[in-house]
Enzyme design. Sequence first.
Site, PDB file in Angstrom:
ATOM      1  N   ASP A 155       0.855  -1.172   0.000  1.00  0.00           N
ATOM      2  CA  ASP A 155       0.000   0.000   0.000  1.00  0.00           C
ATOM      3  C   ASP A 155       0.905   1.240   0.000  1.00  0.00           C
ATOM      4  O   ASP A 155       2.097   1.144   0.282  1.00  0.00           O
ATOM      5  CB  ASP A 155      -0.886  -0.029   1.257  1.00  0.00           C
ATOM      6  CG  ASP A 155      -1.783   1.188   1.361  1.00  0.00           C
ATOM      7  OD1 ASP A 155      -2.316   1.626   0.328  1.00  0.00           O
ATOM      8  OD2 ASP A 155      -1.937   1.716   2.477  1.00  0.00           O
ATOM      9  N   ARG A 176      -5.829   4.220  -8.151  1.00  0.00           N
ATOM     10  CA  ARG A 176      -7.297   4.238  -8.154  1.00  0.00           C
ATOM     11  C   ARG A 176      -7.863   2.838  -7.940  1.00  0.00           C
ATOM     12  O   ARG A 176      -8.811   2.421  -8.586  1.00  0.00           O
ATOM     13  CB  ARG A 176      -7.832   4.803  -9.472  1.00  0.00           C
ATOM     14  CG  ARG A 176      -7.484   6.257  -9.741  1.00  0.00           C
ATOM     15  CD  ARG A 176      -8.142   7.158  -8.732  1.00  0.00           C
ATOM     16  NE  ARG A 176      -8.128   8.557  -9.126  1.00  0.00           N
ATOM     17  CZ  ARG A 176      -8.361   9.559  -8.292  1.00  0.00           C
ATOM     18  NH1 ARG A 176      -8.578   9.300  -7.021  1.00  0.00           N
ATOM     19  NH2 ARG A 176      -8.360  10.790  -8.708  1.00  0.00           N
ATOM     20  N   ASP A 228      -4.969   6.263  -4.472  1.00  0.00           N
ATOM     21  CA  ASP A 228      -4.671   7.648  -4.845  1.00  0.00           C
ATOM     22  C   ASP A 228      -4.683   7.835  -6.354  1.00  0.00           C
ATOM     23  O   ASP A 228      -4.603   6.879  -7.124  1.00  0.00           O
ATOM     24  CB  ASP A 228      -3.307   8.057  -4.297  1.00  0.00           C
ATOM     25  CG  ASP A 228      -3.413   8.655  -2.904  1.00  0.00           C
ATOM     26  OD1 ASP A 228      -4.548   8.742  -2.410  1.00  0.00           O
ATOM     27  OD2 ASP A 228      -2.385   9.014  -2.316  1.00  0.00           O
TER      28      ASP A 228
END
Length: 1081
Positions: free
Chosen positions: A410, A797, A686
Amino acid sequence: NEPTLLYTVCVGEENWVDSRTVYIGHKEPPPGAEAYIPQRYPDNRIVSSKYTFWNFIPKNLFEQFRRIANFYFLVIFLVQLIIDTPTSPVTSGLPLFFVITVTAIKQGYEDWLRHKADCSINECPVDVVQQGKVVRTQSHKLRVGDIVVVREDETFPCDLILLSSSRHDGTCYVTTASLDGESSHKTYYAVPDTMAFRTEQEVDSLHATIECEQPQPDLYKFVGRINIYKDKEEPVARPLGAENLLLRGATLKNTQHIYAVAVYTGMETKMALNYQSKSQKRSAVEKSMNAFLIVYLCILISKAVINTVLKYAWQWSPDRDEPWYNHRTENERQRHVVIRAFTDFLAFMVLFNYIIPVSMYVTVEMQKFLGSYFITWDEEMFDEELGEGAQVNTSDLNEELGQVEYVFTDKTGTLTENNMEFIECCVDGNVYIPHAICNGQILSAASSIDMIDSSPGGYRREHEDLFFRALCLCHTVQVKEEETVDGIKRGIHQGRPTSFYISSSPDEVALVEGMKRLGYTYLRLRDNYMEILNKDDEIERFELLHVLNFDSVRRRMSVIVKSSSGDYLLFCKGADSSIFPRVVSGKVEQVKARVEQNAVEGLRTLCVAYRRLSESEYAEACHHLTEAKLALQDREQRLAQAYDIIERDFVLLGATAVEDRLQEKAADTIESLHKAGMKVWVLTGDKMETAAATCYASKLFRRSTQILELTKKRTEEQSLHDVLFELNRTLLICTSGSPHLHICILLSVDCLDFGLIIDGATLSAVLKPNQESAGHGNYREIFLEICRNCSAVLCCRMAPLQKAQIVKLIKASKEHPITLAIGDGANDVSMILEAHVGIGIMGKEGRQAARNSDYAIPKFKHLKKMLLVHGHYYYIRIAELVQYFFYKNVCFIFPQFLYQFFCGFSQQPLYDTAYLTLYNISFTSLPILLYSLVEQHVTMETLKREPSLYRDIAKNSLLRWPVFLYWTCLGVFDAVIFFFGAYFLFDNTTFTSNGQVSLRLPFLNYQRMYYVFMQMLSSGPAWLSIILLITVSLLPDVIKKVLCRAMCPTATERAQSTRPCLTVEPSTIFMLSQSSSRMSF
């Protein structure tokens, strides 16, 4: 628990709903209301233990004999009891009993500890309201429908619906650290109709029922409603959601006391439902062990078949019969030949069964369990700030840490600190930076930035005020005036109490604090009114009407407020992709340009918009929200539809930029993982520009990296099929001239390498099977081929489920690589559970990831030592342990096989019972266990300094079939040397002390056998022969290792040669100990 099907009619909803009805205070509904159906629910007893006193033995035995090796030895033991076998049943029964007993004691002790913990929880005192009085009882006696009193700093005894609190606004503050690790204070609400109750008598007078869903484990979801009966009036229905449900295990904070009603008790509470263990993960080493066991089982059967056939071939001659010392009766001699052959086959199986290492599993389990403490004891992986070190949630995967090929990480909170700092905001294209304050004027950091004008134009001033008010109102931040730590109040400055902000989201705190620095201060939420202090030092009050909470699908949140002038305002903030499509006016282009510029710089951006609502529009929005909130079925889908209807026709106000700094040594860690041969993928929600900037900063992408984009923007310009084939062709052309791309990474040479960027929308199209893709071939395979040729991949995304899909896709590829997923938030749990090894970071997004992971570490930088040092050691140790177990058993049993050719295949044992029994469980298992815990073939500093050493053990290299066959052949060679060496050397009577002792008398009793051996050891030639046999048996392995080191050394061997001290091969050391113990026959 008996689920009840209730017919409910609720604002246009008419269907059957699987729910439960809770009668508050156990009061029946008034006559004329719904029928009173008493329901049986479990008590509040928590049971985390696995066994009871009565079922421990049968249940534990059943579970242990499900393991193939244990079941096999049980069968052998029963065969020894049933038929006349050459060895005593004790030789199989005692080792099996030892293994079963040790495992049972370990599991029984662990379960006893769970019983003790359960008793302490179940006997906790709890206050219950009965007939208007508070009665103290024990926790396990609570029932669904009981009204409970909970005081400050007490833990909720079961899942409760909040009725009222000591606070006038009917709210209470709760920490859920024991559930999800979030230490921040969360706000929970009572329904308006019950929040005014202050005393036990008032609460006891409540006449109401609660309809809610049946228990389910999702901590953040609850659907229900409360029906309140008043004097001969229609019942008032109010919606109940997760904001009304207080979960067992959470703690009451900053609230003197609350009254609440129990809805889920005991094993039906959400905390108990989350006890369920995760799916079992199996390491590659364990799979290799099972494959090797099958091979050895086949060898065992083939040995038994060969000996059985040869026995009857040898006895075919009439002058040869069973040896006289076998004591065969006449009836046994007259049996049918098939029965005799089958009995002999079983006898040979029993004789050779010790080739299967009975104690290997228990030794491996002990090695993993004890070895896992090296991670928790590692001081370098202790974080002073958190006050915690690394944690091991499962020790079954220790060696898998040394086999990782793909790392999925992540971004936010993992690569970055998740410590947000407000950088700037943009209103209608004008940028504001809270840099310094001088005489009330906010000065910018750069001359090109517009400063806040003290008297701007009316339109600009209106939008500026609306923007700052939006950020002061559109959030879920709590304000604390002061904090008590060890009896000392913090937060008091110059005699005045100062406030600080608390939220479950660091972004929200950064934004509210940024507004404070720009002159707009959020003060508090009091009696459903939000108060802010504007830059003119005037307090403004807004009535909070509705909160449209943030979710990862919408990627935005909204509030509906009413100003003091009576205007209804809808403020919304969210990701640019979710705001821009819903905007109808505003300076979109200017704001979009600034957002893109900030994203390229690696800043996290949010867009802010608003909408004025008329009376009719507000009434319509209330209708949609109320209808959705009261629904008992599909409430989430109905709320999503309501939000979609309300959140539209926005006026764009501006955007914000928040910085999330890179974690300490994150770039060094990623570079080391690359050098170790691992491919690192970043999976984030993001936007692409922000994530790409972070990837460059963390050295996932280098400046020389050629970026390939597989994004929605590109697939809109040309078809997905064309884009995929174009990228694949580009990679094939470029990599064909430079096939050894990993060498460049290893040497950190600036050569041509590729990085891929893909977004969630395109990934869905790649993974989605459709007719078009069927016509053009499999998109998945092309995508995987592209990924294989890229040194790094960025997926932006991404929804949480897509993260797990990516991991699953790589796991299922034809190479079947070992994957590792690392993250810190609830949105990372799915990929952590999907990967072969899941690592959680104890971050600021809660502890869900750490709770669901196999290992937990404080910071991303600790991953380097976890894999390159601990993973390397664990794999080396367990591989040597497994190979040695098979090797020593071949050494032990193959002489028994050869001995049958010298005793007429009479199934006579070569070893006595005590040696057969203790060989596996103590003589040879304890030394290798100690070795497998402490062996360090290379120093820790060398492993950290040279990550490329990790490549030497990649792809299970030490447990491949060639290595396994080498160890097996070595065992056969040593066994032949031992047997024939002893046979020829000791046949000479000069090797004995008196010249009268012979070793070829298998029917001697055991005392005589030990006497013979003791007599042998008193002669010098016997000692000389033992030393000679050991030297000869070790010679091939030593020669092989010397030649390999001289001609083609591995990176590890080269690193060993630079060590100042002399090293000895581990296999040689243990073959030496094995050889010396082997000579006892």
